[in-house]
Motif scaffolding. Sequence first.
Motif, PDB file in Angstrom:
ATOM      1  N   GLY A  60      13.813   3.724   0.141  1.00  0.00           N
ATOM      2  CA  GLY A  60      12.734   4.659   0.424  1.00  0.00           C
ATOM      3  C   GLY A  60      11.920   4.232   1.625  1.00  0.00           C
ATOM      4  O   GLY A  60      12.337   3.391   2.430  1.00  0.00           O
ATOM      5  N   CYS A  61      10.726   4.783   1.731  1.00  0.00           N
ATOM      6  CA  CYS A  61       9.859   4.517   2.877  1.00  0.00           C
ATOM      7  C   CYS A  61       9.490   3.037   2.961  1.00  0.00           C
ATOM      8  O   CYS A  61       9.543   2.435   4.037  1.00  0.00           O
ATOM      9  CB  CYS A  61       8.603   5.372   2.772  1.00  0.00           C
ATOM     10  SG  CYS A  61       7.454   5.188   4.159  1.00  0.00           S
ATOM     11  N   SER A  62       9.124   2.426   1.839  1.00  0.00           N
ATOM     12  CA  SER A  62       8.727   1.021   1.852  1.00  0.00           C
ATOM     13  C   SER A  62       9.894   0.117   2.205  1.00  0.00           C
ATOM     14  O   SER A  62       9.709  -0.946   2.818  1.00  0.00           O
ATOM     15  CB  SER A  62       8.159   0.621   0.488  1.00  0.00           C
ATOM     16  OG  SER A  62       9.139   0.687  -0.524  1.00  0.00           O
ATOM     17  N   PHE A  74       0.830  -1.203   0.000  1.00  0.00           N
ATOM     18  CA  PHE A  74       0.000   0.000   0.000  1.00  0.00           C
ATOM     19  C   PHE A  74       0.867   1.257   0.000  1.00  0.00           C
ATOM     20  O   PHE A  74       0.587   2.225  -0.730  1.00  0.00           O
ATOM     21  CB  PHE A  74      -0.917  -0.007   1.229  1.00  0.00           C
ATOM     22  CG  PHE A  74      -1.725   1.251   1.395  1.00  0.00           C
ATOM     23  CD1 PHE A  74      -2.832   1.491   0.599  1.00  0.00           C
ATOM     24  CD2 PHE A  74      -1.375   2.195   2.352  1.00  0.00           C
ATOM     25  CE1 PHE A  74      -3.576   2.662   0.739  1.00  0.00           C
ATOM     26  CE2 PHE A  74      -2.105   3.356   2.509  1.00  0.00           C
ATOM     27  CZ  PHE A  74      -3.212   3.589   1.706  1.00  0.00           C
ATOM     28  N   VAL A  75       1.927   1.252   0.800  1.00  0.00           N
ATOM     29  CA  VAL A  75       2.845   2.393   0.832  1.00  0.00           C
ATOM     30  C   VAL A  75       3.489   2.591  -0.537  1.00  0.00           C
ATOM     31  O   VAL A  75       3.660   3.727  -1.008  1.00  0.00           O
ATOM     32  CB  VAL A  75       3.920   2.190   1.919  1.00  0.00           C
ATOM     33  CG1 VAL A  75       5.019   3.249   1.802  1.00  0.00           C
ATOM     34  CG2 VAL A  75       3.285   2.251   3.305  1.00  0.00           C
ATOM     35  N   GLN A  76       3.817   1.497  -1.203  1.00  0.00           N
ATOM     36  CA  GLN A  76       4.420   1.605  -2.527  1.00  0.00           C
ATOM     37  C   GLN A  76       3.446   2.192  -3.548  1.00  0.00           C
ATOM     38  O   GLN A  76       3.838   2.945  -4.433  1.00  0.00           O
ATOM     39  CB  GLN A  76       4.911   0.234  -2.990  1.00  0.00           C
ATOM     40  CG  GLN A  76       6.118  -0.253  -2.208  1.00  0.00           C
ATOM     41  CD  GLN A  76       6.593  -1.607  -2.682  1.00  0.00           C
ATOM     42  OE1 GLN A  76       5.801  -2.493  -2.975  1.00  0.00           O
ATOM     43  NE2 GLN A  76       7.904  -1.779  -2.765  1.00  0.00           N
ATOM     44  N   VAL A  77       2.171   1.833  -3.407  1.00  0.00           N
ATOM     45  CA  VAL A  77       1.157   2.395  -4.304  1.00  0.00           C
ATOM     46  C   VAL A  77       1.005   3.888  -4.051  1.00  0.00           C
ATOM     47  O   VAL A  77       0.980   4.701  -4.988  1.00  0.00           O
ATOM     48  CB  VAL A  77      -0.191   1.666  -4.117  1.00  0.00           C
ATOM     49  CG1 VAL A  77      -1.296   2.393  -4.882  1.00  0.00           C
ATOM     50  CG2 VAL A  77      -0.091   0.216  -4.587  1.00  0.00           C
ATOM     51  N   VAL A  78       0.903   4.275  -2.775  1.00  0.00           N
ATOM     52  CA  VAL A  78       0.740   5.689  -2.422  1.00  0.00           C
ATOM     53  C   VAL A  78       1.960   6.501  -2.847  1.00  0.00           C
ATOM     54  O   VAL A  78       1.850   7.650  -3.310  1.00  0.00           O
ATOM     55  CB  VAL A  78       0.493   5.830  -0.902  1.00  0.00           C
ATOM     56  CG1 VAL A  78       0.503   7.295  -0.492  1.00  0.00           C
ATOM     57  CG2 VAL A  78      -0.829   5.186  -0.520  1.00  0.00           C
ATOM     58  N   ASP A  79       3.144   5.887  -2.707  1.00  0.00           N
ATOM     59  CA  ASP A  79       4.399   6.571  -3.028  1.00  0.00           C
ATOM     60  C   ASP A  79       4.740   6.490  -4.517  1.00  0.00           C
ATOM     61  O   ASP A  79       5.824   6.922  -4.927  1.00  0.00           O
ATOM     62  CB  ASP A  79       5.543   5.958  -2.215  1.00  0.00           C
ATOM     63  CG  ASP A  79       6.627   6.979  -1.922  1.00  0.00           C
ATOM     64  OD1 ASP A  79       6.345   8.181  -1.985  1.00  0.00           O
ATOM     65  OD2 ASP A  79       7.768   6.557  -1.634  1.00  0.00           O
ATOM     66  N   HIS A  80       3.830   5.888  -5.306  1.00  0.00           N
ATOM     67  CA  HIS A  80       3.980   5.773  -6.763  1.00  0.00           C
ATOM     68  C   HIS A  80       5.218   4.965  -7.169  1.00  0.00           C
ATOM     69  O   HIS A  80       5.757   5.153  -8.259  1.00  0.00           O
ATOM     70  CB  HIS A  80       4.037   7.163  -7.415  1.00  0.00           C
ATOM     71  CG  HIS A  80       2.834   8.005  -7.158  1.00  0.00           C
ATOM     72  ND1 HIS A  80       1.604   7.761  -7.763  1.00  0.00           N
ATOM     73  CD2 HIS A  80       2.641   9.071  -6.334  1.00  0.00           C
ATOM     74  CE1 HIS A  80       0.720   8.655  -7.331  1.00  0.00           C
ATOM     75  NE2 HIS A  80       1.321   9.457  -6.471  1.00  0.00           N
TER      76      HIS A  80
END
Length: 201
Positions: free
Chosen positions: A128-130, A59-65
């Motif tokens: 990154g964040c993910s 989900f974080v990867q989707v939000v972070d594009h």
Amino acid sequence: QIHGGGDGDGPSVHNVMQCSRPIPAREQTPQLGPFTGVAKTVNNVMATAGPLLPYLVLFVQVVDHELDELPKGSKRWIMIIFVSVTLLRMLCFYFMRPYHFYVSDHIVLVTSMLAQLQISQTVGTGPGCSYWLSWIIIVPCLFEAFITAWFYHTKQASWTGLLVGLLFQFIAFRWIRFRIRNFPPDPNPDEYHAMQNGNKA
């Protein structure tokens, strides 16, 4: 009498979704000092919300594009693989439940979660964040597997659980191999030219 939450009447939806520690490998509850409460908390999180944690990374990867950088069609395949791993794990839990004295569902859960995290990490281009979120999940996974194998399951149950878990690792291996062969990462042009100039110097 110590039992693991199964009702003995066969698998149920609740049992398929959650893990249990049916028998301790030692006579008494392990006392780990300040880590006793940590071990209990980690076990509760893994047994209840653990299967959802890799989806949090996705989900974080989707939000972070991050998934937008994938070649066409890869995003769909990652979603299919994630859901397939989840369904396969539920199927394993269903058939393993009558034999939970001989195979560790905790080990199976951890190996399947690690497989999903490995797949998700083929997406990012850097830390990154993910990436950091994945490591925040990986560390408790390894801690949970260690405590479970050391205190709560027999050697046979732990090794059998690991053997079943190799199914998920095989899926991750096949995806990573497919990704490298068909969609190799593009080198950063700036870094490439900097390396070339450095070699000439």
